[in-house]
Design an enzyme around this catalytic site. Structure first.
Site, PDB file in Angstrom:
ATOM      1  N   GLY A 150       1.077  -1.169  -0.190  1.00 18.10           N
ATOM      2  CA  GLY A 150       0.150  -0.047  -0.171  1.00 18.10           C
ATOM      3  C   GLY A 150       0.856   1.342   0.386  1.00 18.10           C
ATOM      4  O   GLY A 150       1.577   1.437   0.931  1.00 18.10           O
ATOM      5  N   ALA A 151       0.842   1.897  -1.245  1.00 14.82           N
ATOM      6  CA  ALA A 151       2.019   2.987  -1.302  1.00 14.82           C
ATOM      7  C   ALA A 151       1.099   4.292  -1.045  1.00 14.82           C
ATOM      8  O   ALA A 151       1.329   5.307  -1.893  1.00 14.82           O
ATOM      9  CB  ALA A 151       2.566   3.170  -2.515  1.00 14.82           C
ATOM     10  N   ARG A 207     -10.398   5.518   6.575  1.00 17.14           N
ATOM     11  CA  ARG A 207     -11.746   5.801   6.996  1.00 17.14           C
ATOM     12  C   ARG A 207     -12.180   7.634   6.636  1.00 17.14           C
ATOM     13  O   ARG A 207     -11.176   8.012   6.399  1.00 17.14           O
ATOM     14  CB  ARG A 207     -11.821   6.191   8.675  1.00 17.14           C
ATOM     15  CG  ARG A 207     -12.380   5.104   9.327  1.00 17.14           C
ATOM     16  CD  ARG A 207     -12.786   5.402  10.901  1.00 17.14           C
ATOM     17  NE  ARG A 207     -11.523   5.869  11.538  1.00 17.14           N
ATOM     18  CZ  ARG A 207     -11.780   6.247  12.854  1.00 17.14           C
ATOM     19  NH1 ARG A 207     -13.044   6.225  13.309  1.00 17.14           N
ATOM     20  NH2 ARG A 207     -10.856   6.559  13.548  1.00 17.14           N
ATOM     21  N   ARG A 245     -14.275   2.516  12.031  1.00 23.12           N
ATOM     22  CA  ARG A 245     -13.442   1.803  11.616  1.00 23.12           C
ATOM     23  C   ARG A 245     -14.099   0.299  11.313  1.00 23.12           C
ATOM     24  O   ARG A 245     -13.623  -0.418  10.269  1.00 23.12           O
ATOM     25  CB  ARG A 245     -12.454   1.190  12.683  1.00 23.12           C
ATOM     26  CG  ARG A 245     -11.369   2.376  13.031  1.00 23.12           C
ATOM     27  CD  ARG A 245     -10.301   2.089  13.683  1.00 23.12           C
ATOM     28  NE  ARG A 245      -9.293   2.869  14.231  1.00 23.12           N
ATOM     29  CZ  ARG A 245      -9.639   3.770  15.276  1.00 23.12           C
ATOM     30  NH1 ARG A 245     -10.515   3.361  16.278  1.00 23.12           N
ATOM     31  NH2 ARG A 245      -8.639   4.745  15.476  1.00 23.12           N
ATOM     32  N   SER A 274      -3.749  -1.731   8.481  1.00 24.51           N
ATOM     33  CA  SER A 274      -4.954  -1.672   7.864  1.00 24.51           C
ATOM     34  C   SER A 274      -6.196  -1.685   9.089  1.00 24.51           C
ATOM     35  O   SER A 274      -5.942  -2.692  10.002  1.00 24.51           O
ATOM     36  CB  SER A 274      -5.145  -2.625   6.918  1.00 24.51           C
ATOM     37  OG  SER A 274      -4.168  -2.466   5.914  1.00 24.51           O
ATOM     38  N   ASN A 275      -7.167  -1.112   8.925  1.00 24.99           N
ATOM     39  CA  ASN A 275      -8.020  -1.104   9.884  1.00 24.99           C
ATOM     40  C   ASN A 275      -9.366  -1.761   9.315  1.00 24.99           C
ATOM     41  O   ASN A 275      -9.628  -1.937   8.126  1.00 24.99           O
ATOM     42  CB  ASN A 275      -8.710   0.494  10.212  1.00 24.99           C
ATOM     43  CG  ASN A 275      -7.780   0.854  11.271  1.00 24.99           C
ATOM     44  OD1 ASN A 275      -7.490   0.219  12.033  1.00 24.99           O
ATOM     45  ND2 ASN A 275      -7.243   2.168  11.204  1.00 24.99           N
ATOM     46  N   ARG A 333      -0.763   8.914  21.476  1.00 25.16           N
ATOM     47  CA  ARG A 333      -1.772  10.164  21.506  1.00 25.16           C
ATOM     48  C   ARG A 333      -2.063  10.433  22.895  1.00 25.16           C
ATOM     49  O   ARG A 333      -1.934  11.707  23.337  1.00 25.16           O
ATOM     50  CB  ARG A 333      -2.832   9.426  20.810  1.00 25.16           C
ATOM     51  CG  ARG A 333      -2.865   9.485  19.364  1.00 25.16           C
ATOM     52  CD  ARG A 333      -4.258   9.023  18.702  1.00 25.16           C
ATOM     53  NE  ARG A 333      -3.943   9.062  17.305  1.00 25.16           N
ATOM     54  CZ  ARG A 333      -4.514   8.566  16.135  1.00 25.16           C
ATOM     55  NH1 ARG A 333      -5.277   7.524  16.472  1.00 25.16           N
ATOM     56  NH2 ARG A 333      -4.255   8.679  15.060  1.00 25.16           N
ATOM     57  N   HIS A 369      -8.302  -1.669  18.975  1.00 23.76           N
ATOM     58  CA  HIS A 369      -8.059  -0.166  18.386  1.00 23.76           C
ATOM     59  C   HIS A 369      -9.445   0.080  17.892  1.00 23.76           C
ATOM     60  O   HIS A 369      -9.479   0.527  16.890  1.00 23.76           O
ATOM     61  CB  HIS A 369      -7.123  -0.453  17.088  1.00 23.76           C
ATOM     62  CG  HIS A 369      -6.565   0.894  16.588  1.00 23.76           C
ATOM     63  ND1 HIS A 369      -6.288   1.892  17.375  1.00 23.76           N
ATOM     64  CD2 HIS A 369      -6.590   1.171  15.466  1.00 23.76           C
ATOM     65  CE1 HIS A 369      -5.872   3.022  16.666  1.00 23.76           C
ATOM     66  NE2 HIS A 369      -6.204   2.451  15.411  1.00 23.76           N
TER      67      HIS A 369
HETATM   68  N1  APR Z   1      -2.777  -4.369  -2.572  1.00 20.81           N
HETATM   69  C1  APR Z   1      -1.953  -3.474  -2.353  1.00 20.81           C
HETATM   70  N2  APR Z   1      -2.509  -2.150  -2.128  1.00 20.81           N
HETATM   71  C2  APR Z   1      -3.791  -2.017  -2.177  1.00 20.81           C
HETATM   72  C3  APR Z   1      -4.678  -2.878  -2.000  1.00 20.81           C
HETATM   73  C4  APR Z   1      -4.058  -4.209  -2.659  1.00 20.81           C
HETATM   74  N3  APR Z   1      -5.060  -5.174  -2.815  1.00 20.81           N
HETATM   75  N4  APR Z   1      -5.727  -2.438  -2.417  1.00 20.81           N
HETATM   76  C5  APR Z   1      -5.778  -0.804  -1.889  1.00 20.81           C
HETATM   77  N5  APR Z   1      -4.211  -0.830  -1.864  1.00 20.81           N
HETATM   78  C6  APR Z   1      -3.633   0.675  -1.544  1.00 20.81           C
HETATM   79  C7  APR Z   1      -4.308   1.656  -2.376  1.00 20.81           C
HETATM   80  O1  APR Z   1      -4.314   1.677  -3.790  1.00 20.81           O
HETATM   81  C8  APR Z   1      -3.780   2.775  -1.769  1.00 20.81           C
HETATM   82  O2  APR Z   1      -2.785   3.408  -2.540  1.00 20.81           O
HETATM   83  O3  APR Z   1      -3.598   0.815  -0.350  1.00 20.81           O
HETATM   84  C9  APR Z   1      -3.243   2.235  -0.290  1.00 20.81           C
HETATM   85  C10 APR Z   1      -4.081   2.764   0.817  1.00 20.81           C
HETATM   86  O4  APR Z   1      -3.442   4.246   0.949  1.00 20.81           O
HETATM   87  P1  APR Z   1      -4.391   5.379   1.547  1.00 20.81           P
HETATM   88  O5  APR Z   1      -5.513   5.395   0.532  1.00 20.81           O
HETATM   89  O6  APR Z   1      -3.825   6.622   1.440  1.00 20.81           O
HETATM   90  O7  APR Z   1      -4.596   5.002   3.061  1.00 20.81           O
HETATM   91  P2  APR Z   1      -3.891   5.171   4.282  1.00 20.81           P
HETATM   92  O8  APR Z   1      -4.244   6.767   4.906  1.00 20.81           O
HETATM   93  O9  APR Z   1      -2.342   4.983   3.907  1.00 20.81           O
HETATM   94  O10 APR Z   1      -4.334   4.191   5.292  1.00 20.81           O
HETATM   95  C11 APR Z   1      -4.399   2.649   4.908  1.00 20.81           C
HETATM   96  O11 APR Z   1      -4.348   2.091   7.209  1.00 20.81           O
HETATM   97  O12 APR Z   1      -4.731   3.416   9.072  1.00 20.81           O
HETATM   98  C12 APR Z   1      -5.256   2.345   8.208  1.00 20.81           C
HETATM   99  O13 APR Z   1      -7.585   3.109   8.169  1.00 20.81           O
HETATM  100  C13 APR Z   1      -6.452   3.014   7.389  1.00 20.81           C
HETATM  101  O14 APR Z   1      -7.131   1.098   6.534  1.00 20.81           O
HETATM  102  C14 APR Z   1      -6.538   1.985   6.199  1.00 20.81           C
HETATM  103  C15 APR Z   1      -5.035   2.118   6.001  1.00 20.81           C
END
Ligand code: APR
Length: 312
Positions: free
Chosen positions: A11-12, A86, A92, A123-124, A155, A179
């Site tokens: 997840g980038a 979220r 969550r 992830s949540n 926090r 959490h």
């Molecule tokens: N494989 C890899 N990456 C994925 C997949 C997958 N199957 N599905 C989604 N992603 C990527 C998305 O494309 C996106 O770039 O995960 C990334 C999530 O990034 P953001 O939307 O910016 O979310 P972020 O704020 O980083 O939070 C990610 O952590 O705290 C928790 O609730 C939050 O569940 C969320 C996670």
């Protein structure tokens, strides 16, 4: 020559990008940022941007972007941020069905390509996602942990420092449980350089801080329209670093419980020694009757999430 550590980040997005930056800035090892094929450009772009920051800030780390799971092979640590964050008004738990599918796909990739890694899930809804990660990978419980307690404790620490008018560095806090809104900030374990916080900050102020900590994630979602990313990334890095350097830090992590604190077959936040063996040892602290009752409630909430996941 010592082998360079490899830290893969699934997840980038917001948290993933900050994680890669912290890995590089602290020279913890090389970072591999993985996202879905549609976002491969984002993963590669962030990787380049971070590498170029290294030229200015003076750090050496190779950061790469990919959408191919084969590229996470040889990872020492895999940090999972894949999922939807979220949005305002969303709890969550609302995220459960969307992110569960994502976690299952990610778990399959990790199982196949990084079977020896220490896996940290962000992830949540966290407790359900990390439970699913262990279930799907079949990895030992010492190698699959969730990042939440470190963040919730940070926090709590931050709000207490503000109320006490002291440096945040002197404040020690502990947050147990799931959490979610049922988490248990443990006031009896909270000190300012060893002095019980209850003797330094008024009870009414502490009660408000406990509440604010429980809703700490939601407070930021309301302000930004998306969830926090700097502190969540720092929390996971603290856990990854303690593992990579065998620091044996005592950190609040979501771990698979088998009788500790009286709970079994669920993931929940408790104090854990993190070292080269992963989540090496759960430390059981004695809790007041109120705290234990709150923890029971939190465990029930987590059980509900896990039961819901099993149906999806
Ligand atoms: N494989 C890899 N990456 C994925 C997949 C997958 N199957 N599905 C989604 N992603 C990527 C998305 O494309 C996106 O770039 O995960 C990334 C999530 O990034 P953001 O939307 O910016 O979310 P972020 O704020 O980083 O939070 C990610 O952590 O705290 C928790 O609730 C939050 O569940 C969320 C996670």
């Amino acid at each position: 020559m010592a082998k360079r550590n490899k830290i893969s980040i699934i997840g980038a997005g917001n948290i993933g990008g900050e994680l890669a930056m912290l890995v590089a800035r602290r020279e913890l090892g090389d970072a591999m940022l993985l996202d879905i094929p549609e976002k491969e450009g984002v993963a590669k772009g962030k990787a380049l941007d971070i590498m170029q920051t290294g030229a200015l800030e003076g750090f050496d780390a190779k950061v790469s972007g990919t959408s191919n799971y084969a590229d996470i092979a040889g990872s020492d640590v895999v940090i999972v941020t894949a999922g939807v964050p979220r949005k305002p008004g969303m709890s969550r738990d609302d995220l459960l069905s969307i992110n569960l599918k994502i976690i299952r796909a990610v778990a399959a990739g990790i199982k196949e390509h990084a079977p020896d890694a220490f896996v940290i899930v962000i992830s949540n809804p966290l407790d359900a996602m990390v439970y699913e990660m262990k279930k799907q990978t079949g990895f030992p419980k010492s190698r699959v942990v969730g990042m939440a307690g470190v963040l919730d404790s940070a926090r709590f620490q931050c709000f207490i420092a503000e109320a006490a008018g002291t440096s945040v560095k002197e404040v020690r806090t502990l947050v147990l449980g799931g959490h979610g809104d049922t988490m248990v900030p443990v006031l009896s374990a909270c000190t300012i350089n060893g002095i019980p916080v209850t003797s330094l900050v008024e009870k009414s102020a502490l009660d408000a801080i406990v509440d604010r900590t429980r809703n700490g994630g939601g407070e930021i979602v309301k302000l930004m329209g998306t969830s926090a990313y700097y502190a969540p990334a720092s929390g996971a890095i603290a856990m990854a670093e303690s593992f990579l350097k065998d620091q044996k830090r005592l950190l609040a992590c979501a771990v698979f419980l088998e009788g500790e604190y009286g709970y079994s077959d669920l993931y929940m936040g408790v104090p854990v020694v993190v070292g080269k063996g992963g989540a090496e040892r759960v430390v059981e602290v004695s809790l007041g009757a109120d705290e234990k009752a709150m923890l029971d409630k939190s465990a029930e909430a987590v059980r509900g999430l896990i039961a819901d996941s099993a149906k999806l």
